[in-house]
Design a protein around this motif. Structure first.
Motif, PDB file in Angstrom:
ATOM      1  N   PHE A   7       0.783  -1.135  -0.172  1.00 46.49           N
ATOM      2  CA  PHE A   7       0.078   0.085   0.011  1.00 46.49           C
ATOM      3  C   PHE A   7       0.804   1.314  -0.010  1.00 46.49           C
ATOM      4  N   PRO A  46      -6.861   6.166   3.338  1.00 40.81           N
ATOM      5  CA  PRO A  46      -6.488   4.799   4.139  1.00 40.81           C
ATOM      6  C   PRO A  46      -5.914   5.311   5.509  1.00 40.81           C
ATOM      7  N   THR A  69      -8.184   5.944   8.441  1.00 41.82           N
ATOM      8  CA  THR A  69      -9.011   4.787   8.999  1.00 41.82           C
ATOM      9  C   THR A  69      -8.145   3.875   9.558  1.00 41.82           C
ATOM     10  N   THR A 128      -9.756  -4.753  -4.474  1.00 44.26           N
ATOM     11  CA  THR A 128      -9.480  -3.444  -4.999  1.00 44.26           C
ATOM     12  C   THR A 128      -8.694  -3.687  -6.520  1.00 44.26           C
ATOM     13  N   MET A 164      -9.852  -0.217  -0.774  1.00 46.25           N
ATOM     14  CA  MET A 164      -8.614   0.052  -0.053  1.00 46.25           C
ATOM     15  C   MET A 164      -8.496   0.712   1.211  1.00 46.25           C
ATOM     16  N   THR A 165      -9.309   1.702   1.535  1.00 48.01           N
ATOM     17  CA  THR A 165      -9.506   2.552   2.424  1.00 48.01           C
ATOM     18  C   THR A 165     -10.130   1.418   3.542  1.00 48.01           C
ATOM     19  N   ILE A 202      -7.251  -1.021   4.533  1.00 46.03           N
ATOM     20  CA  ILE A 202      -6.196  -0.488   5.582  1.00 46.03           C
ATOM     21  C   ILE A 202      -6.733  -0.470   6.987  1.00 46.03           C
TER      22      ILE A 202
END
Length: 425
Positions: free
Chosen positions: A246, A272, A275, A319, A332-333, A336
């Motif tokens: 990432f 990301p 979060t 993703t 993706m957010t 993570i």
């Protein structure tokens, strides 16, 4: 978890701030590199070598820093660690080209290496068993917070005052932290005048007594041959593979594959991290809440770690497959966020698996093994992208590695390997 009226909250706040500074400083070079490249005309290969040099010093001192914290105490090692990387950060302003920057980057990695393991050692010393996962999660959440802040902070300083000034300001900030840390902390809670007898009794209740004093040797072989330590380190290697994927490739994926502008990428890629910070903070709280409710220490760690890591792995693989760019960013957010939710459990499992006098060494070994993924992971990803002409296989591989990491820990770490400490009343 009790925060108010407890002096250990001050210690935890300092650990959190140290990790925030750690990640801002670590990211500063990447953000300032366009300015540095303009001044010194660095080639792409030279920049790659400089970026990779950090991991060499960092992985080495993950382990050594943890070992030293067992011998000399977490407070002392953290003081020297922050001092070393802050000086190296400030001296970056004086580099004259490729070679001086390369040397400083290795030294910088050596200085930052002990931070996570030593922080875990301090948490083990200052926090009772039922609060350790929460404390470790809050301390380590400084990583994603620092990652989110690095762009705006370093970018503003570099644009307003020049990239050299940015490194000097961050170095001075680190030295200021050291001076405050030396004033506010002691090696042991019992040594601090502001720790009340009631708080000290709460910290020490049910803890396994330390069997060696600082300065005595810890058997490294005894630590690294424990199945729980080795298995947790391998699982964290898989975790860090996903994380480094990432960090290093997601921005390029947004620009090269999804054709997002650089300006939008800098904003979108911070989501990301936000979060992730929430995940790290809440992950430890959930682990400790399950433990206090069930009294099953290892189960509380594993159920949060394995479940969260599985969800994160699935989202990472997904993703690379979805069609819409904003769907990819959203997935993706989520990935993570759940990945960071699993993070505090690793540090809690290590504390559970070895005696107190080995916590620093075990944490450092686990973290050093895991950070080797930062050397091999990005290279493997680059090869896949170059050979296939697509990011899809790289996302799927990262998801598969996450699946393996979660299953390894689920299958090979058991409650039989935890240290014998009374369950909560």
């Amino acid at each position: 978890m009790k925060f108010r009226g407890q002096y250990r909250s001050t210690i935890l706040a300092m650990l959190l701030l140290a990790t925030v500074i750690n990640y801002i400083d670590r990211s500063a070079l990447s953000i300032a590199m366009p300015f540095i490249t303009h001044d010194y005309h660095l080639s792409a290969s030279e920049k790659g070598i400089i970026f990779g040099a950090f991991s060499v010093g960092y992985a080495m001192f993950n382990f050594l820093g943890g070992y030293f914290s067992d011998r000399f105490g977490g407070r002392s090692v953290l003081s020297w660690s922050m001092s070393g990387w802050s000086v190296a950060c400030a001296l970056t302003a004086a580099v004259s080209g490729f070679w001086s920057m390369l040397v400083l980057r290795i030294v910088f990695g050596m200085g930052e290496g002990p931070n996570a393991a030593t922080s875990n050692k301090v948490v083990n010393t200052w926090y009772p068993i039922g609060e350790r996962a929460s404390a470790a999660g809050i301390a380590q959440s400084g990583g994603p917070i620092g990652g989110a802040l690095a762009g705006p902070v370093v970018g503003f300083l570099a644009l307003a005052f020049g990239w050299r000034a940015a490194f000097m300001v961050m170095g001075v900030l680190g030295i200021g932290w050291v001076l405050l840390w030396r004033r506010l902390s002691t090696e042991l809670p019992a040594q601090h005048e502001r720790v009340s007898p009631a708080e000290l009794a709460q910290i020490e209740a049910g803890q396994e007594p330390a069997r060696v004093k600082h300065g005595q040797k810890v058997s490294i072989r005894e630590v690294v041959t424990k199945r729980a330590v080795l298995t947790t380190g391998i699982s964290l290697f898989c975790y860090n593979y996903v994380l480094f994927f990432f960090i290093t490739w997601f921005p390029s994926y947004l620009v090269d594959a999804r054709h997002i502008s650089l300006k939008n990428m800098s904003l979108v890629s911070s989501l990301p991290w936000i979060t992730g910070a929430i995940g790290f903070m809440t992950g430890g709280l959930i682990v400790d809440a399950i433990y206090r409710r069930t009294g099953r220490r290892m189960m509380s760690r594993k159920i949060v770690l394995v479940t969260s890591f599985l969800i994160a792995a699935a989202c990472v693989a997904l993703t690379g497959i979805v069609d819409e760019v904003w769907t990819a960013v959203a997935v993706m957010t989520i990935a993570i966020g759940f990945l960071m939710l699993a993070g505090p459990a690793y540090w809690a499992i290590i504390q559970d698996s070895v005696p107190r006098h080995q916590v620093g060494t075990a944490s450092g070994f686990m973290h050093g093994l895991a950070n080797c993924s930062g050397i091999v992971g990005p290279a493997i990803t680059g090869f896949l992208i170059q050979s296939t002409g697509s990011f899809v296989s790289a996302f799927v591989l990262a998801g598969a590695v996450g699946l393996i990491g979660s299953l390894i820990l689920a299958c090979f770490v058991s409650s039989k390997e935890q240290m014998g400490v009374p369950t909560p009343a």
